[in-house]
Design an enzyme around this catalytic site. Structure first.
Site, mmCIF file in Angstrom:
data_model
loop_
_atom_site.group_PDB
_atom_site.id
_atom_site.type_symbol
_atom_site.label_atom_id
_atom_site.label_comp_id
_atom_site.label_asym_id
_atom_site.label_seq_id
_atom_site.Cartn_x
_atom_site.Cartn_y
_atom_site.Cartn_z
ATOM 1 N N GLY A 116 1.186 25.334 -39.914
ATOM 2 C CA GLY A 116 2.348 24.449 -39.918
ATOM 3 C C GLY A 116 2.170 23.301 -40.897
ATOM 4 C CG ASN A 117 4.873 19.956 -40.894
ATOM 5 O OD1 ASN A 117 5.364 20.344 -41.947
ATOM 6 N ND2 ASN A 117 5.606 19.703 -39.823
ATOM 7 N N GLY A 118 0.335 20.398 -40.918
ATOM 8 C CA GLY A 118 -1.026 19.959 -41.246
ATOM 9 C C GLY A 118 -1.696 20.957 -42.170
ATOM 10 C CG ASP A 141 6.313 22.113 -33.107
ATOM 11 O OD1 ASP A 141 6.410 22.494 -31.936
ATOM 12 O OD2 ASP A 141 5.313 21.534 -33.565
ATOM 13 N N GLY A 184 7.675 20.570 -29.363
ATOM 14 C CA GLY A 184 8.474 20.398 -30.579
ATOM 15 C C GLY A 184 7.930 19.320 -31.482
ATOM 16 C CD GLN A 316 7.444 24.614 -24.410
ATOM 17 O OE1 GLN A 316 8.461 24.237 -24.934
ATOM 18 N NE2 GLN A 316 6.539 23.778 -23.952
HETATM 19 O O1 F6P Z 1 2.703 22.172 -33.189
HETATM 20 C C1 F6P Z 1 2.733 22.962 -32.062
HETATM 21 C C2 F6P Z 1 2.544 22.141 -30.811
HETATM 22 O O2 F6P Z 1 2.604 23.011 -29.707
HETATM 23 C C3 F6P Z 1 3.508 20.970 -30.641
HETATM 24 O O3 F6P Z 1 4.760 21.374 -30.158
HETATM 25 C C4 F6P Z 1 2.739 20.102 -29.705
HETATM 26 O O4 F6P Z 1 3.119 18.750 -29.862
HETATM 27 C C5 F6P Z 1 1.313 20.304 -30.111
HETATM 28 O O5 F6P Z 1 1.274 21.533 -30.826
HETATM 29 C C6 F6P Z 1 0.322 20.387 -28.981
HETATM 30 O O6 F6P Z 1 -0.950 20.472 -29.536
HETATM 31 P P1 F6P Z 1 -2.285 20.886 -28.763
HETATM 32 O O7 F6P Z 1 -2.252 22.352 -28.525
HETATM 33 O O8 F6P Z 1 -3.362 20.497 -29.694
HETATM 34 O O9 F6P Z 1 -2.285 20.142 -27.472
#
Ligand code: F6P
Length: 390
Positions: A116-118, A141, A184, A316
């Site tokens: 994704g973005n990162g 997202d 999201g 999700q």
């Molecule tokens: O980018 C995907 C995502 O599921 C976001 O919707 C959410 O904010 C984040 O990753 C949760 O990250 P982690 O799995 O590191 O808790």
């Protein structure tokens, strides 16, 4: 057909949060790369950490067979970035040179990054250091710039919409207001689509700051019409509108984030706000800091209605990809394999309308795609009576 101008050996990695469709995309790249273009494919494990530490293995046709509908990623993933690798003492170190070293040692002609973005920010950094990179857009997202859709998003909508369907019957049975918090990150795409598909009565997204008065008014209206239960879909990034702000204020641009965070912290330390603001302004710092909890509490306090909160969380991200995501990931993956054969690098595969194409990494890196407040999905939702808390 062996590639004459393109890559002969590639690395592939998955980075950032996982999502359904990653394995379908790996398969989509590797199958044609191996059999049509005779490119050697090396799987890099655990995202960019694997590139820094050289955790890799050669992928053979049998490794990428039977994985189309598998959730997660056969390569593993991490959120670590070469330029900011965490140290045990809590500090970080720039290990980009080690990532570049692994790329050379493995003899890679290109690195395929699924993320994704990162991930795309890192991919662009590596491209600037001279590596050949191709990005594939994944995230539940759907907030990546320059592509209409990312794979994983549709599967998450499905899971979230099904959860809303399940909440509906229990909400109706108990005459409760059920608040469901959806992921999201800073964008509202997932809550918007899942809320629309699940018939949520109120949808709260970061792009439309909410007003608790408007939410309560909508619920009161519904009660007047004999509807004593409601469903509220809340994006994890949704925030209340500040007093005096315009009805629809887009979230702060990236550059302003730090300043706003500090202002928010200062305000959080002063309950009710220094200028005597109501609980509307204090909502996002109340309780566990989640808008879902704050909204539920405010509704029961103001309207005396029974509320319950469900945080759907990582459900999700799990499970099998939908057929839509399997097809999308396969199209993205096979397109990337064709790019490899053509020797076309430093671009991200993207969907524009009905066409799969590619865009320069520099147009994607560091950007975020938010929901425009005049998006047709918002228009349709409003037409069927959905409230956005504005
Ligand atoms: O980018 C995907 C995502 O599921 C976001 O919707 C959410 O904010 C984040 O990753 C949760 O990250 P982690 O799995 O590191 O808790």
């Amino acid at each position: 057909m062996a590639t004459t101008t393109g890559a002969r050996c590639i690395g592939i990695l998955t980075s950032g949060g996982d999502c359904p469709g990653l394995n379908a995309a790996i398969r989509g790249v590797a199958k044609p790369a191996l059999s049509d273009f005779h490119i050697e494919v090396i799987g890099i494990e655990k995202g960019f950490r694997g590139l820094v530490e050289n955790h890799s293995r050669v992928l053979h046709p049998h490794d990428v067979s039977g994985i189309l509908s598998l959730g997660g990623t056969i390569l593993g993933t991490s959120r670590e970035k070469p330029h900011k690798m965490p140290l045990p003492n809590g500090q970080s170190v720039d290990l980009t040179p080690r990532a570049i070293e692994t790329y050379s040692r493995l003899g890679l002609d290109c690195l395929i990054c699924l993320g994704g973005n990162g991930t795309h920010k890192v991919a662009y950094n590596l491209a600037k250091q001279g590596l050949n990179v191709i990005g594939l857009p994944k995230t539940i997202d759907n907030d990546l710039a320059e592509t209409d859709i990312t794979f994983g998003h549709n599967s998450a909508i499905n899971t979230a919409a099904e959860a809303i369907d399940r909440l509906y019957s229990t909400a109706e049975a108990h005459l409760r207001v059920m608040v469901i918090e959806l992921m999201g990150h800073k964008a509202g795409w997932l809550a918007l689509s899942a809320g629309l598909a699940g018939g949520a009565d109120i949808i709260l997204i970061p792009e439309i700051p909410y007003d608790i008065d408007s939410i309560c008014q909508h619920l009161t209206e519904r009660r007047r019409r004999g509807k004593w239960f409601s469903i509220i879909a809340v994006a994890e990034g949704a925030r209340p509108r500040r007093p005096g702000a315009q009805a629809t204020t887009p979230p702060a641009a990236d550059g302003e984030k730090k300043k706003k965070k500090k202002q928010k912290k200062d305000k959080a330390e002063k309950p009710g706000g220094k200028d005597g603001e109501s609980d509307v302004a204090a909502l996002d710092t109340e309780g566990d800091g989640r808008s879902s909890s704050a909204v539920a509490k405010a509704i029961s306090r103001r309207l005396g209605m029974e509320t319950r909160v469900t945080v759907l969380g990582h459900l999700q991200r799990g499970g099998v990809p939908t057929p839509f995501d399997r097809i999308l990931a396969t199209r993205f993956g096979t397109y990337a394999a064709e790019m490899l054969a053509r020797g076309e690098y430093n671009r991200m595969v993207a969907m524009k309308g009905a066409e799969v194409t590619s865009v320069p990494l520099e147009d994607v890196a560091g950007k975020i795609k938010l929901v425009p407040p005049d998006h047709p999905l918002i228009g349709s939702a409003r037409r069927v009576g959905t409230n956005f808390g504005d």
